[in-house]
Design a protein around this motif. Structure first.
Motif, PDB file in Angstrom:
ATOM      1  N   GLY A  70       0.760  -1.242   0.000  1.00 46.86           N
ATOM      2  CA  GLY A  70       0.000   0.000   0.000  1.00 46.86           C
ATOM      3  C   GLY A  70       0.784   1.282   0.000  1.00 46.86           C
ATOM      4  N   THR A  73       5.005   1.595  -5.254  1.00 46.28           N
ATOM      5  CA  THR A  73       4.857   0.679  -6.390  1.00 46.28           C
ATOM      6  C   THR A  73       6.186   0.627  -7.129  1.00 46.28           C
ATOM      7  OG1 THR A  73       2.510   1.216  -6.638  1.00 46.28           O
ATOM      8  CG2 THR A  73       3.600   0.176  -8.507  1.00 46.28           C
ATOM      9  N   ILE A 125       7.173   4.855  -7.925  1.00 44.25           N
ATOM     10  CA  ILE A 125       5.888   5.505  -7.641  1.00 44.25           C
ATOM     11  C   ILE A 125       5.546   5.377  -6.157  1.00 44.25           C
ATOM     12  CG2 ILE A 125       3.408   5.499  -8.128  1.00 44.25           C
ATOM     13  CD1 ILE A 125       4.103   4.327 -10.884  1.00 44.25           C
ATOM     14  N   GLN A 127       2.619   5.830  -3.409  1.00 42.85           N
ATOM     15  CA  GLN A 127       1.155   5.905  -3.329  1.00 42.85           C
ATOM     16  C   GLN A 127       0.785   6.932  -2.251  1.00 42.85           C
ATOM     17  OE1 GLN A 127      -0.771   2.020  -3.172  1.00 42.85           O
ATOM     18  NE2 GLN A 127       1.034   1.060  -4.084  1.00 42.85           N
ATOM     19  N   TRP A 128       0.792   8.199  -2.664  1.00 41.96           N
ATOM     20  CA  TRP A 128       0.638   9.278  -1.688  1.00 41.96           C
ATOM     21  C   TRP A 128      -0.714   9.245  -0.984  1.00 41.96           C
ATOM     22  CZ3 TRP A 128       4.689  11.374   0.138  1.00 41.96           C
ATOM     23  CH2 TRP A 128       5.828  11.561  -0.652  1.00 41.96           C
ATOM     24  N   ASN A 130      -2.386   6.616   0.016  1.00 43.95           N
ATOM     25  CA  ASN A 130      -2.256   5.677   1.124  1.00 43.95           C
ATOM     26  C   ASN A 130      -1.284   6.182   2.181  1.00 43.95           C
ATOM     27  OD1 ASN A 130      -4.069   3.888   0.035  1.00 43.95           O
ATOM     28  ND2 ASN A 130      -2.537   2.528  -0.849  1.00 43.95           N
TER      29      ASN A 130
END
Length: 333
Positions: A70, A73, A125, A127-128, A130
């Motif tokens: 979460g 990536t 990447i 996942q800002w 989350n």
């Protein structure tokens, strides 16, 4: 032995090293109050914490899945394993720095900061959404909740036992602290061993050794739990002294209240929200809340201020160290 396997093994080894430093760095979370009130001897408290950490790790699957799937990536391949490796190195370095100065910073946020820093630096990447929902918001709310609940629970204890004899009450609460310290230790295992499990799962997926980002093999539970327990038993006396003595002078009722509140907050986040919160933030704020019931001046706010500053800079500091680590280890991956 394939290059991918060597890279995955390297990440697992450094994750285990982080797990160990997490144990001795955060041992104070579970036992500082019990030791400072003399409810438990230091070695008995550490043994209890180690067992609790080991048990709690087996209930932390929800937190592990959040960490493994979460937050960032990364494409599969050896280069991405270098990113994870550097992120964990950043967390280890910050753990050792704050341990040396006796500051109870968050191993959890050091790990998240390291992972995010290395990922951004490598072009991966983050996942800002989350990160904000599962890390930053709980990072702010859990200390506030711990502070308020610590204050309220201690007020309730004072009112319920207002006619009791102090000597008899202290003896009773020392026994009660055995249970509250055990509960705190299990909660610590749910949170902190689970974060290491999440890193190992991320490495296995990135290295191409499993297809799922969330499946946790049985051996990952056992090794993460065992290493955290071993680190906890080694003890982090510098931080234990800070939490147990330097914030406020704790008695058995205060210690019981702080541990009970902190463990309840940890359980709720691990089992219900599946959010990876900081055990350090939670127990420290609970201690401050409990201490404030005596009088505001009973809390040594200058010490508390230094701790809060360490909390604030942990994420960016670990991220910066991880970026430097990535520059150094990238040629190896």
């Amino acid at each position: 032995m394939s290059p991918e396997l060597i890279a995955v093994l390297a990440v697992i080894v450094v994750a285990m090293a982080f797990d160990y430093t997490n144990g001795f760095h955060d041992a104070a979370n579970a036992i500082a109050t019990s030791v400072s009130t003399r409810a438990l001897t230091p070695r008995v408290a550490l043994a209890l914490a180690a067992v609790g950490n080991f048990i709690g790790a087996h209930f932390g699957a929800g937190v592990a899945k959040t960490v493994g799937d979460g937050l960032v990536t990364l494409p599969t391949g050896i280069e991405s394993l270098g990113v994870v490796f550097a992120g964990v190195l950043g967390a280890i370095a910050w753990n050792l720095i704050t341990w040396y100065f006796g500051l109870p910073s968050s191993s959890s946020h050091a790990l998240f900061g390291g992972l995010v820093g290395a990922t951004l630096f490598s072009g991966g990447i983050v996942q800002w959404g989350n990160i904000v929902e599962k890390v930053l918001i709980p990072m702010v709310l859990s200390p506030v909740v711990g502070l308020l609940l610590g204050f309220l629970v201690m007020l309730l204890i004072i009112w319920l036992f207002r006619k009791g004899q102090p000597g008899k009450l202290n003896r009773g609460f020392r026994w009660a602290q055995t249970a509250s310290a055990a509960a705190m230790s299990v909660g610590h295992g749910m949170q902190d061993a689970a974060k290491t499990m999440g890193i190992i799962v991320l490495a296995l997926y990135t290295g191409g050794f499993q297809e799922s980002k969330t499946h946790i093999p049985g051996w990952v539970f056992w090794t993460s739990a065992a290493m955290l327990a071993a680190g906890t038993y080694a003890g982090g006396w510098r931080i234990i002294r800070t939490l147990g003595r330097k914030i406020i002078d704790l008695g058995p009722p205060e210690g019981f209240a702080a541990e009970t509140v902190a463990s309840a907050v940890l359980y709720f986040n691990a089992l219900v929200l599946k959010a990876p919160i900081s055990t350090t933030h939670t127990i420290t704020s609970a201690i401050m809340g409990v201490g404030a019931t005596k009088r505001l001046s009973a809390v040594r706010w200058n010490v508390a201020g230094n701790i809060v500053i360490a909390w604030i800079i942990t994420f960016p500091a670990a991220a910066a160290i991880a970026c430097l680590a990535y520059l150094l280890v990238r040629p190896l991956f």
